[in-house]
Design a protein around this motif. Sequence first.
Motif, PDB file in Angstrom:
ATOM      1  N   MET A  58      66.663  41.500  61.761  1.00  0.00           N
ATOM      2  CA  MET A  58      67.207  40.597  61.381  1.00  0.00           C
ATOM      3  C   MET A  58      66.964  39.002  62.176  1.00  0.00           C
ATOM      4  SD  MET A  58      70.528  39.244  60.720  1.00  0.00           S
ATOM      5  CE  MET A  58      70.969  40.766  60.983  1.00  0.00           C
ATOM      6  N   ASP A  59      66.894  38.256  60.977  1.00  0.00           N
ATOM      7  CA  ASP A  59      66.212  36.526  60.922  1.00  0.00           C
ATOM      8  C   ASP A  59      67.592  36.235  59.945  1.00  0.00           C
ATOM      9  OD1 ASP A  59      64.819  34.093  61.676  1.00  0.00           O
ATOM     10  OD2 ASP A  59      63.269  35.152  61.150  1.00  0.00           O
ATOM     11  N   PRO A  60      68.265  35.423  60.099  1.00  0.00           N
ATOM     12  CA  PRO A  60      69.344  35.170  59.500  1.00  0.00           C
ATOM     13  C   PRO A  60      68.952  33.916  59.158  1.00  0.00           C
ATOM     14  CG  PRO A  60      70.291  34.691  61.581  1.00  0.00           C
ATOM     15  CD  PRO A  60      68.593  35.960  61.480  1.00  0.00           C
ATOM     16  N   CYS A  61      68.022  32.536  60.124  1.00  0.00           N
ATOM     17  CA  CYS A  61      67.485  31.285  59.493  1.00  0.00           C
ATOM     18  C   CYS A  61      67.202  31.856  58.167  1.00  0.00           C
ATOM     19  CB  CYS A  61      65.929  31.371  60.370  1.00  0.00           C
ATOM     20  SG  CYS A  61      67.341  30.604  61.985  1.00  0.00           S
ATOM     21  N   ASN A  62      65.955  32.616  57.332  1.00  0.00           N
ATOM     22  CA  ASN A  62      65.602  33.554  56.824  1.00  0.00           C
ATOM     23  C   ASN A  62      65.721  33.328  55.335  1.00  0.00           C
ATOM     24  OD1 ASN A  62      63.328  32.770  57.562  1.00  0.00           O
ATOM     25  ND2 ASN A  62      63.145  35.797  57.682  1.00  0.00           N
ATOM     26  N   TYR A  63      67.762  33.033  55.291  1.00  0.00           N
ATOM     27  CA  TYR A  63      68.471  33.406  54.668  1.00  0.00           C
ATOM     28  C   TYR A  63      68.874  32.214  53.882  1.00  0.00           C
ATOM     29  CZ  TYR A  63      69.841  38.536  55.073  1.00  0.00           C
ATOM     30  OH  TYR A  63      69.155  39.198  55.007  1.00  0.00           O
ATOM     31  N   PHE A  64      68.672  30.700  54.982  1.00  0.00           N
ATOM     32  CA  PHE A  64      69.171  29.138  54.704  1.00  0.00           C
ATOM     33  C   PHE A  64      68.663  28.905  54.070  1.00  0.00           C
ATOM     34  CE2 PHE A  64      71.981  30.824  58.378  1.00  0.00           C
ATOM     35  CZ  PHE A  64      72.779  29.870  57.570  1.00  0.00           C
ATOM     36  N   ASN A  65      68.876  27.353  53.275  1.00  0.00           N
ATOM     37  CA  ASN A  65      67.854  26.594  52.505  1.00  0.00           C
ATOM     38  C   ASN A  65      69.236  25.406  52.318  1.00  0.00           C
ATOM     39  OD1 ASN A  65      70.331  26.816  50.018  1.00  0.00           O
ATOM     40  ND2 ASN A  65      69.459  28.645  49.520  1.00  0.00           N
ATOM     41  N   ASN A  66      68.225  24.506  52.069  1.00  0.00           N
ATOM     42  CA  ASN A  66      69.206  23.130  52.409  1.00  0.00           C
ATOM     43  C   ASN A  66      70.048  22.681  51.651  1.00  0.00           C
ATOM     44  OD1 ASN A  66      67.230  21.724  53.629  1.00  0.00           O
ATOM     45  ND2 ASN A  66      66.102  20.707  51.666  1.00  0.00           N
ATOM     46  N   ARG A  67      70.710  23.971  50.589  1.00  0.00           N
ATOM     47  CA  ARG A  67      71.952  23.941  50.405  1.00  0.00           C
ATOM     48  C   ARG A  67      73.254  24.245  50.141  1.00  0.00           C
ATOM     49  NH1 ARG A  67      68.732  25.045  46.256  1.00  0.00           N
ATOM     50  NH2 ARG A  67      69.425  26.933  45.727  1.00  0.00           N
ATOM     51  N   ASN A  68      72.901  25.225  51.864  1.00  0.00           N
ATOM     52  CA  ASN A  68      73.755  26.967  52.354  1.00  0.00           C
ATOM     53  C   ASN A  68      74.168  26.077  53.246  1.00  0.00           C
ATOM     54  OD1 ASN A  68      71.506  28.129  53.109  1.00  0.00           O
ATOM     55  ND2 ASN A  68      71.997  29.146  51.468  1.00  0.00           N
ATOM     56  N   LEU A  69      73.132  25.523  54.124  1.00  0.00           N
ATOM     57  CA  LEU A  69      73.152  25.189  55.124  1.00  0.00           C
ATOM     58  C   LEU A  69      74.232  24.446  55.819  1.00  0.00           C
ATOM     59  CD1 LEU A  69      69.994  23.175  56.943  1.00  0.00           C
ATOM     60  CD2 LEU A  69      70.371  25.282  57.397  1.00  0.00           C
ATOM     61  N   SER A  70      75.760  24.107  55.310  1.00  0.00           N
ATOM     62  CA  SER A  70      77.189  23.929  55.404  1.00  0.00           C
ATOM     63  C   SER A  70      76.938  24.778  55.452  1.00  0.00           C
ATOM     64  CB  SER A  70      77.616  22.987  54.695  1.00  0.00           C
ATOM     65  OG  SER A  70      77.284  23.093  53.161  1.00  0.00           O
ATOM     66  N   GLU A  71      77.375  25.719  55.274  1.00  0.00           N
ATOM     67  CA  GLU A  71      77.573  27.057  54.668  1.00  0.00           C
ATOM     68  C   GLU A  71      77.737  27.729  56.502  1.00  0.00           C
ATOM     69  OE1 GLU A  71      77.680  28.714  51.358  1.00  0.00           O
ATOM     70  OE2 GLU A  71      77.814  27.089  50.417  1.00  0.00           O
ATOM     71  N   MET A  72      77.014  27.764  57.493  1.00  0.00           N
ATOM     72  CA  MET A  72      76.494  28.597  58.611  1.00  0.00           C
ATOM     73  C   MET A  72      77.029  29.577  58.953  1.00  0.00           C
ATOM     74  SD  MET A  72      73.812  28.836  61.108  1.00  0.00           S
ATOM     75  CE  MET A  72      73.171  27.122  60.370  1.00  0.00           C
ATOM     76  N   LYS A  73      78.791  29.343  59.315  1.00  0.00           N
ATOM     77  CA  LYS A  73      79.443  30.156  60.181  1.00  0.00           C
ATOM     78  C   LYS A  73      79.814  31.652  58.580  1.00  0.00           C
ATOM     79  CE  LYS A  73      83.961  30.711  62.234  1.00  0.00           C
ATOM     80  NZ  LYS A  73      84.793  32.114  61.902  1.00  0.00           N
ATOM     81  N   SER A  74      80.133  30.954  57.926  1.00  0.00           N
ATOM     82  CA  SER A  74      80.256  31.853  56.316  1.00  0.00           C
ATOM     83  C   SER A  74      79.230  32.648  56.470  1.00  0.00           C
ATOM     84  CB  SER A  74      81.472  31.521  55.617  1.00  0.00           C
ATOM     85  OG  SER A  74      80.314  31.002  55.534  1.00  0.00           O
ATOM     86  N   MET A  75      78.210  32.400  55.917  1.00  0.00           N
ATOM     87  CA  MET A  75      77.116  33.112  55.657  1.00  0.00           C
ATOM     88  C   MET A  75      76.619  34.162  56.575  1.00  0.00           C
ATOM     89  SD  MET A  75      74.303  31.265  53.412  1.00  0.00           S
ATOM     90  CE  MET A  75      72.946  33.101  54.106  1.00  0.00           C
ATOM     91  N   LEU A  76      76.810  33.635  58.299  1.00  0.00           N
ATOM     92  CA  LEU A  76      76.290  34.316  59.654  1.00  0.00           C
ATOM     93  C   LEU A  76      77.520  35.637  59.582  1.00  0.00           C
ATOM     94  CD1 LEU A  76      75.506  31.908  62.382  1.00  0.00           C
ATOM     95  CD2 LEU A  76      74.064  33.930  61.264  1.00  0.00           C
ATOM     96  N   GLU A  77      78.406  35.270  59.972  1.00  0.00           N
ATOM     97  CA  GLU A  77      79.168  36.498  59.194  1.00  0.00           C
ATOM     98  C   GLU A  77      79.441  37.790  58.104  1.00  0.00           C
ATOM     99  OE1 GLU A  77      82.880  34.324  59.421  1.00  0.00           O
ATOM    100  OE2 GLU A  77      83.637  34.153  61.959  1.00  0.00           O
TER     101      GLU A  77
END
Length: 144
Positions: free
Chosen positions: A48-67
């Motif tokens: 589990m390394d959620p930071c690896n799923y993020f890029n500059n475009r989806n950082l604003s979707e942090m809460k929904s992506m983590l969930e």
Amino acid sequence: AVGKLVKAAEKTGAIIAIEPYYRHVIDTPQRNEKLYRDIPSPSLKLTMDPCNYFNNRNLSEMKSMLEEIFRRVGKQTVLAHAKDVKAAPDGPDLPAAGLGVLDYPLYLRGLVELDKELDLILEHLKLDDVPRAAKFVGEQIEKI
């Protein structure tokens, strides 16, 4: 290829822990979930390394992506990483824990809710930053 590796792992009792990354083939929670569906095996698990799923475009979707990450693949977790993520000109930067925008209380709550013993590995830091990063993560754990 993963199927062949998993069959070999099953014969020896080994675990293959996939670590998704937004620039790799397994780059989204959906693709990660599909992998576990396509190759159902006790030898195929998740780092589990959620930071690896993020890029500059989806950082604003942090809460929904983590969930979503925890909902789709959380139960496959056998190891977790603690680092951070923040926007950068050439794609996201992955600094040490506490130096970015990862929602640590939400992330750590997700790990706790898995209700299993896990190692949480600090990464992407220099030796002299270990005390600060460890303190940061410890303080975040206390918040939950």
